[in-house]
Enzyme design. Structure first.
Site, mmCIF file in Angstrom:
data_model
loop_
_atom_site.group_PDB
_atom_site.id
_atom_site.type_symbol
_atom_site.label_atom_id
_atom_site.label_comp_id
_atom_site.label_asym_id
_atom_site.label_seq_id
_atom_site.Cartn_x
_atom_site.Cartn_y
_atom_site.Cartn_z
ATOM 1 N N GLU A 18 10.198 -0.184 -4.270
ATOM 2 C CA GLU A 18 9.183 0.842 -4.549
ATOM 3 C C GLU A 18 9.828 2.024 -5.260
ATOM 4 O OE1 GLU A 18 11.386 2.397 -2.070
ATOM 5 O OE2 GLU A 18 9.618 3.504 -1.365
ATOM 6 N N ASN B 33 2.847 -0.443 3.966
ATOM 7 C CA ASN B 33 2.803 -1.905 4.050
ATOM 8 C C ASN B 33 2.443 -2.366 5.450
ATOM 9 O OD1 ASN B 33 3.438 -3.182 1.541
ATOM 10 N ND2 ASN B 33 5.498 -2.357 1.697
ATOM 11 N N ASP C 104 10.383 7.607 -6.020
ATOM 12 C CA ASP C 104 10.281 6.706 -4.872
ATOM 13 C C ASP C 104 8.996 7.014 -4.094
ATOM 14 O OD1 ASP C 104 12.426 5.050 -2.829
ATOM 15 O OD2 ASP C 104 10.772 6.135 -1.873
ATOM 16 N N ASP D 289 1.334 -4.136 -2.768
ATOM 17 C CA ASP D 289 1.560 -4.606 -4.149
ATOM 18 C C ASP D 289 0.580 -3.936 -5.123
ATOM 19 O OD1 ASP D 289 3.599 -6.213 -3.339
ATOM 20 O OD2 ASP D 289 2.556 -8.115 -3.613
ATOM 21 N N HIS E 142 0.865 -6.094 2.985
ATOM 22 C CA HIS E 142 1.765 -6.218 1.839
ATOM 23 C C HIS E 142 0.991 -6.363 0.526
ATOM 24 C CE1 HIS E 142 5.401 -7.657 -0.289
ATOM 25 N NE2 HIS E 142 6.020 -6.958 0.655
#
Ligand code: GH3
Ligand code: MG
Ligand code: MG
Ligand code: MG
Length: 298
Positions: free
Chosen positions: A218, A182, A174, A191, A187
């Site tokens: 994630e 973010n 994780d 990505d 964002h």
């Protein structure tokens, strides 16, 4: 289309003249391979990727119906399209072939243009089916395996461990403080990070049955069948992600983006409980988070 990209069609017929006539007819549509009986046909199918089979019904030893029955009872070959090409043109024969799962039924003597057209249509359907299958197993953002693909492989690997006792390494991975990433970088940047992390993790899972998949948001999952080297691999992953040098100003553990991992190595008994293994990984991941992040605990 180059020869390498052409789909492969297997022609099975005990009579040489039938095989060569069909091969000649189809040589521009596909790559053709030939088998002269049911046993060598099944062997051929096990050895290479076949997109479509033209199958004679009456052959000595193993007839076409038996070949089809065996193809349909094997999960690796169940989806290969089979067209019967046969002199047995009674309605009952054709019905039997179709009920067994043949996609089409062509009567001998064949009408060349119709054979060609039918093969072309079935190859297009096969191509679409393969494309859908690939898409259904792939994560759209990162291009690595998705959760569905992982679940399938994981169930199979657990079954294997229950049967053989071969250890199965499993880990949840994780990204640390990703919400803040973010919020701070946007964002889109988030990505990009997920793509780069996915590629980096992917390099760790390189043996044929190893797998890295995007489990959700994630979170990634790593599976290493027949490996007890989980801790070593996960430590290397943590280092590799940090070494990407992705700035993360808002992280409390490092100026660079990091991950945390929680893993277990399953044996005979624990592999009987796949869901429990995943829960254990989650719990251990939680420990990794609570003891400072940027670390792997097994
Ligand atoms: P922790 O270190 O405890 O894991 O903190 P965290 O912020 O990473 O954990 P949390 O689960 O609170 O946040 C996960 C974030 O991941 C929330 C969401 O905005 C982000 N996320 C999930 N999926 C995607 C995605 O596809 N793209 C992007 N950019 N962000 C995603
Ligand atoms: Mg025959
Ligand atoms: Mg998370
Ligand atoms: Mg996180």
């Amino acid at each position: 289309m180059s020869a390498m990209n052409l789909p492969t069609v297997l022609i099975v017929d005990d009579e040489r003249i039938n095989r060569t006539a069909l091969a000649e007819l189809l040589k521009d549509e596909c790559r053709v391979v030939l088998a002269k009986d049911g046993v060598s046909a099944l062997q051929r199918v096990a050895e290479e990727r076949i997109s479509l089979i033209l199958l004679d019904a009456s052959m000595p030893d193993m007839d076409g119906y038996e070949v089809l029955r065996r193809l349909k009872s094997n999960e690796k070959t169940v989806n290969i399209g089979v067209i019967f090409v046969t002199g047995q043109i009674e309605e009952a024969h054709e019905e039997r072939g179709l009920l067994l799962g043949a996609v089409d039924y062509i009567a001998k003597p064949v009408r060349p243009l119709l054979v060609k057209a039918r093969v072309r249509n079935h190859l297009e359907l096969a191509r679409q089916r393969e494309e859908l299958e690939r898409l259904s197993m792939q994560d759209a953002l990162t291009g690595i395996s998705n959760r569905r693909a992982f679940n399938q492989a994981f169930m199979r690997a657990c079954g294997n461990t229950v049967r053989t006792g071969t250890p199965l390494g499993l880990a949840m991975i994780d990204v640390d403080y990703f919400k803040r990433f973010n919020d701070f970088y946007g964002h889109g940047a988030g990505d990009d990070v997920l793509r780069r992390v996915a590629q980096t993790l992917g390099k760790a899972a390189q043996r044929p049955y190893d797998m890295i998949a995007r489990y959700g948001g994630e979170e990634f999952v790593l599976m290493l069948p027949s490996s007890i080297a989980l801790q070593t691999v996960l430590d290397r992953l943590c280092e590799a992600v940090q070494a990407l040098g992705i700035p993360h100003e808002q992280s409390e553990v490092s100026p660079m983006l990091t991950i945390s991992c929680g893993g277990v190595v399953a044996g005979y008994d624990s592999a009987k409980r796949p869901e429990w293994l995943l829960e254990r990984c989650d719990e251990i991941l939680y420990q990794a988070k609570n003891t400072g992040r940027n670390r792997a605990i097994v």
